[in-house]
Design a protein around this motif. Structure first.
Motif, PDB file in Angstrom:
ATOM      1  N   ILE A 233       0.837  -1.202   0.000  1.00  0.00           N
ATOM      2  CA  ILE A 233       0.000   0.000   0.000  1.00  0.00           C
ATOM      3  C   ILE A 233       0.867   1.246   0.000  1.00  0.00           C
ATOM      4  O   ILE A 233       0.595   2.214  -0.721  1.00  0.00           O
ATOM      5  CB  ILE A 233      -0.961  -0.019   1.211  1.00  0.00           C
ATOM      6  CG1 ILE A 233      -1.980  -1.153   1.042  1.00  0.00           C
ATOM      7  CG2 ILE A 233      -1.672   1.314   1.341  1.00  0.00           C
ATOM      8  CD1 ILE A 233      -2.912  -1.314   2.208  1.00  0.00           C
ATOM      9  N   ALA A 234       1.921   1.266   0.782  1.00  0.00           N
ATOM     10  CA  ALA A 234       2.821   2.421   0.827  1.00  0.00           C
ATOM     11  C   ALA A 234       3.485   2.628  -0.532  1.00  0.00           C
ATOM     12  O   ALA A 234       3.611   3.760  -1.015  1.00  0.00           O
ATOM     13  CB  ALA A 234       3.866   2.223   1.912  1.00  0.00           C
ATOM     14  N   LYS A 235       3.889   1.528  -1.156  1.00  0.00           N
ATOM     15  CA  LYS A 235       4.543   1.630  -2.461  1.00  0.00           C
ATOM     16  C   LYS A 235       3.545   2.147  -3.505  1.00  0.00           C
ATOM     17  O   LYS A 235       3.892   2.972  -4.361  1.00  0.00           O
ATOM     18  CB  LYS A 235       5.073   0.259  -2.863  1.00  0.00           C
ATOM     19  CG  LYS A 235       5.939   0.298  -4.118  1.00  0.00           C
ATOM     20  CD  LYS A 235       6.376  -1.084  -4.537  1.00  0.00           C
ATOM     21  CE  LYS A 235       7.571  -1.497  -3.707  1.00  0.00           C
ATOM     22  NZ  LYS A 235       8.146  -2.780  -4.210  1.00  0.00           N
ATOM     23  N   GLU A 236       2.305   1.708  -3.426  1.00  0.00           N
ATOM     24  CA  GLU A 236       1.275   2.144  -4.369  1.00  0.00           C
ATOM     25  C   GLU A 236       0.966   3.630  -4.181  1.00  0.00           C
ATOM     26  O   GLU A 236       0.815   4.376  -5.152  1.00  0.00           O
ATOM     27  CB  GLU A 236       0.009   1.322  -4.177  1.00  0.00           C
ATOM     28  CG  GLU A 236      -1.060   1.621  -5.200  1.00  0.00           C
ATOM     29  CD  GLU A 236      -2.283   0.745  -5.028  1.00  0.00           C
ATOM     30  OE1 GLU A 236      -3.362   1.223  -5.395  1.00  0.00           O
ATOM     31  OE2 GLU A 236      -2.149  -0.389  -4.539  1.00  0.00           O
ATOM     32  N   ARG A 237       0.889   4.071  -2.915  1.00  0.00           N
ATOM     33  CA  ARG A 237       0.647   5.496  -2.641  1.00  0.00           C
ATOM     34  C   ARG A 237       1.805   6.353  -3.153  1.00  0.00           C
ATOM     35  O   ARG A 237       1.578   7.434  -3.705  1.00  0.00           O
ATOM     36  CB  ARG A 237       0.457   5.726  -1.146  1.00  0.00           C
ATOM     37  CG  ARG A 237      -0.886   5.315  -0.649  1.00  0.00           C
ATOM     38  CD  ARG A 237      -1.057   5.701   0.779  1.00  0.00           C
ATOM     39  NE  ARG A 237      -2.391   5.335   1.237  1.00  0.00           N
ATOM     40  CZ  ARG A 237      -2.809   5.462   2.469  1.00  0.00           C
ATOM     41  NH1 ARG A 237      -1.989   5.928   3.395  1.00  0.00           N
ATOM     42  NH2 ARG A 237      -4.020   5.127   2.786  1.00  0.00           N
ATOM     43  N   LEU A 238       3.010   5.890  -2.965  1.00  0.00           N
ATOM     44  CA  LEU A 238       4.175   6.616  -3.459  1.00  0.00           C
ATOM     45  C   LEU A 238       4.128   6.701  -4.986  1.00  0.00           C
ATOM     46  O   LEU A 238       4.369   7.766  -5.568  1.00  0.00           O
ATOM     47  CB  LEU A 238       5.471   5.929  -3.002  1.00  0.00           C
ATOM     48  CG  LEU A 238       6.769   6.575  -3.481  1.00  0.00           C
ATOM     49  CD1 LEU A 238       6.909   7.977  -2.898  1.00  0.00           C
ATOM     50  CD2 LEU A 238       7.955   5.716  -3.105  1.00  0.00           C
ATOM     51  N   PHE A 239       3.785   5.607  -5.640  1.00  0.00           N
ATOM     52  CA  PHE A 239       3.686   5.587  -7.101  1.00  0.00           C
ATOM     53  C   PHE A 239       2.591   6.540  -7.587  1.00  0.00           C
ATOM     54  O   PHE A 239       2.798   7.297  -8.533  1.00  0.00           O
ATOM     55  CB  PHE A 239       3.415   4.163  -7.584  1.00  0.00           C
ATOM     56  CG  PHE A 239       3.300   4.059  -9.066  1.00  0.00           C
ATOM     57  CD1 PHE A 239       4.429   4.154  -9.878  1.00  0.00           C
ATOM     58  CD2 PHE A 239       2.056   3.877  -9.660  1.00  0.00           C
ATOM     59  CE1 PHE A 239       4.316   4.070 -11.257  1.00  0.00           C
ATOM     60  CE2 PHE A 239       1.938   3.791 -11.035  1.00  0.00           C
ATOM     61  CZ  PHE A 239       3.076   3.892 -11.836  1.00  0.00           C
ATOM     62  N   ARG A 240       1.443   6.536  -6.924  1.00  0.00           N
ATOM     63  CA  ARG A 240       0.348   7.440  -7.294  1.00  0.00           C
ATOM     64  C   ARG A 240       0.743   8.898  -7.073  1.00  0.00           C
ATOM     65  O   ARG A 240       0.426   9.767  -7.876  1.00  0.00           O
ATOM     66  CB  ARG A 240      -0.907   7.119  -6.484  1.00  0.00           C
ATOM     67  CG  ARG A 240      -1.609   5.891  -6.953  1.00  0.00           C
ATOM     68  CD  ARG A 240      -2.879   5.669  -6.174  1.00  0.00           C
ATOM     69  NE  ARG A 240      -3.539   4.439  -6.566  1.00  0.00           N
ATOM     70  CZ  ARG A 240      -4.629   3.973  -6.018  1.00  0.00           C
ATOM     71  NH1 ARG A 240      -5.187   4.633  -5.014  1.00  0.00           N
ATOM     72  NH2 ARG A 240      -5.155   2.857  -6.441  1.00  0.00           N
ATOM     73  N   GLY A 241       1.410   9.153  -5.963  1.00  0.00           N
ATOM     74  CA  GLY A 241       1.852  10.531  -5.679  1.00  0.00           C
ATOM     75  C   GLY A 241       2.850  11.035  -6.722  1.00  0.00           C
ATOM     76  O   GLY A 241       2.748  12.175  -7.204  1.00  0.00           O
ATOM     77  N   LEU A 242       3.802  10.184  -7.073  1.00  0.00           N
ATOM     78  CA  LEU A 242       4.774  10.584  -8.092  1.00  0.00           C
ATOM     79  C   LEU A 242       4.102  10.766  -9.455  1.00  0.00           C
ATOM     80  O   LEU A 242       4.430  11.688 -10.203  1.00  0.00           O
ATOM     81  CB  LEU A 242       5.897   9.555  -8.192  1.00  0.00           C
ATOM     82  CG  LEU A 242       6.896   9.547  -7.028  1.00  0.00           C
ATOM     83  CD1 LEU A 242       7.888   8.411  -7.189  1.00  0.00           C
ATOM     84  CD2 LEU A 242       7.612  10.875  -6.941  1.00  0.00           C
ATOM     85  N   SER A 243       3.156   9.885  -9.758  1.00  0.00           N
ATOM     86  CA  SER A 243       2.421  10.005 -11.027  1.00  0.00           C
ATOM     87  C   SER A 243       1.639  11.307 -11.070  1.00  0.00           C
ATOM     88  O   SER A 243       1.632  12.007 -12.090  1.00  0.00           O
ATOM     89  CB  SER A 243       1.472   8.834 -11.215  1.00  0.00           C
ATOM     90  OG  SER A 243       2.184   7.625 -11.250  1.00  0.00           O
ATOM     91  N   LEU A 244       0.985  11.650  -9.967  1.00  0.00           N
ATOM     92  CA  LEU A 244       0.231  12.895  -9.896  1.00  0.00           C
ATOM     93  C   LEU A 244       1.166  14.097 -10.044  1.00  0.00           C
ATOM     94  O   LEU A 244       0.854  15.055 -10.756  1.00  0.00           O
ATOM     95  CB  LEU A 244      -0.542  12.973  -8.578  1.00  0.00           C
ATOM     96  CG  LEU A 244      -1.393  14.226  -8.377  1.00  0.00           C
ATOM     97  CD1 LEU A 244      -2.471  14.309  -9.444  1.00  0.00           C
ATOM     98  CD2 LEU A 244      -1.992  14.230  -6.985  1.00  0.00           C
ATOM     99  N   ALA A 245       2.319  14.040  -9.387  1.00  0.00           N
ATOM    100  CA  ALA A 245       3.281  15.141  -9.482  1.00  0.00           C
ATOM    101  C   ALA A 245       3.771  15.311 -10.923  1.00  0.00           C
ATOM    102  O   ALA A 245       3.894  16.428 -11.419  1.00  0.00           O
ATOM    103  CB  ALA A 245       4.462  14.890  -8.544  1.00  0.00           C
ATOM    104  N   VAL A 246       4.032  14.206 -11.601  1.00  0.00           N
ATOM    105  CA  VAL A 246       4.477  14.277 -12.997  1.00  0.00           C
ATOM    106  C   VAL A 246       3.377  14.860 -13.876  1.00  0.00           C
ATOM    107  O   VAL A 246       3.636  15.696 -14.742  1.00  0.00           O
ATOM    108  CB  VAL A 246       4.920  12.881 -13.494  1.00  0.00           C
ATOM    109  CG1 VAL A 246       5.101  12.862 -14.999  1.00  0.00           C
ATOM    110  CG2 VAL A 246       6.193  12.451 -12.801  1.00  0.00           C
TER     111      VAL A 246
END
Length: 100
Positions: free
Chosen positions: A7-20
């Motif tokens: 879950i933490a890895k998925e949230r990090l991936f979503r956050g980075l995707s949103l930032a990009v």
């Protein structure tokens, strides 16, 4: 509360995707080729086209003047005008008027 590493890895991936995606959106609006720069580029294009038209007219005027000063068949009126203006000479039947 369970803390799963997935879950933490998925949230990090979503956050980075949103930032990009946000960064791409900012560049699309305010980047060097974005919407804001588009208007500026259009304005500069119109200015340069106006300057180009002005320079073309000047080039055509100069080209005509060069043709009139061709040594093989010079225009007598233009030659006389240039002689009088450059050498400050006048014919005896001419009247010279000095303007302030």
């Amino acid at each position: 509360m369970r803390h799963e590493p997935g879950i933490a890895k998925e949230r990090l991936f979503r956050g980075l995707s949103l930032a990009v995606l946000v960064l791409m959106g900012v560049f699309a609006v305010a980047g060097p080729s974005g919407l804001i720069a588009w208007g500026e580029n259009q304005r500069m294009l119109e200015q340069r086209q106006a300057k180009l038209a002005e320079l073309r007219l000047e080039r055509d005027r100069l080209k005509n003047r060069v043709q009139l000063l061709n040594p093989k068949k010079a225009d007598p009126d233009l030659a006389g005008e240039l002689l009088r203006s450059n050498l400050n000479v006048a014919r005896p039947d001419e009247m010279v008027m000095l303007l302030p």
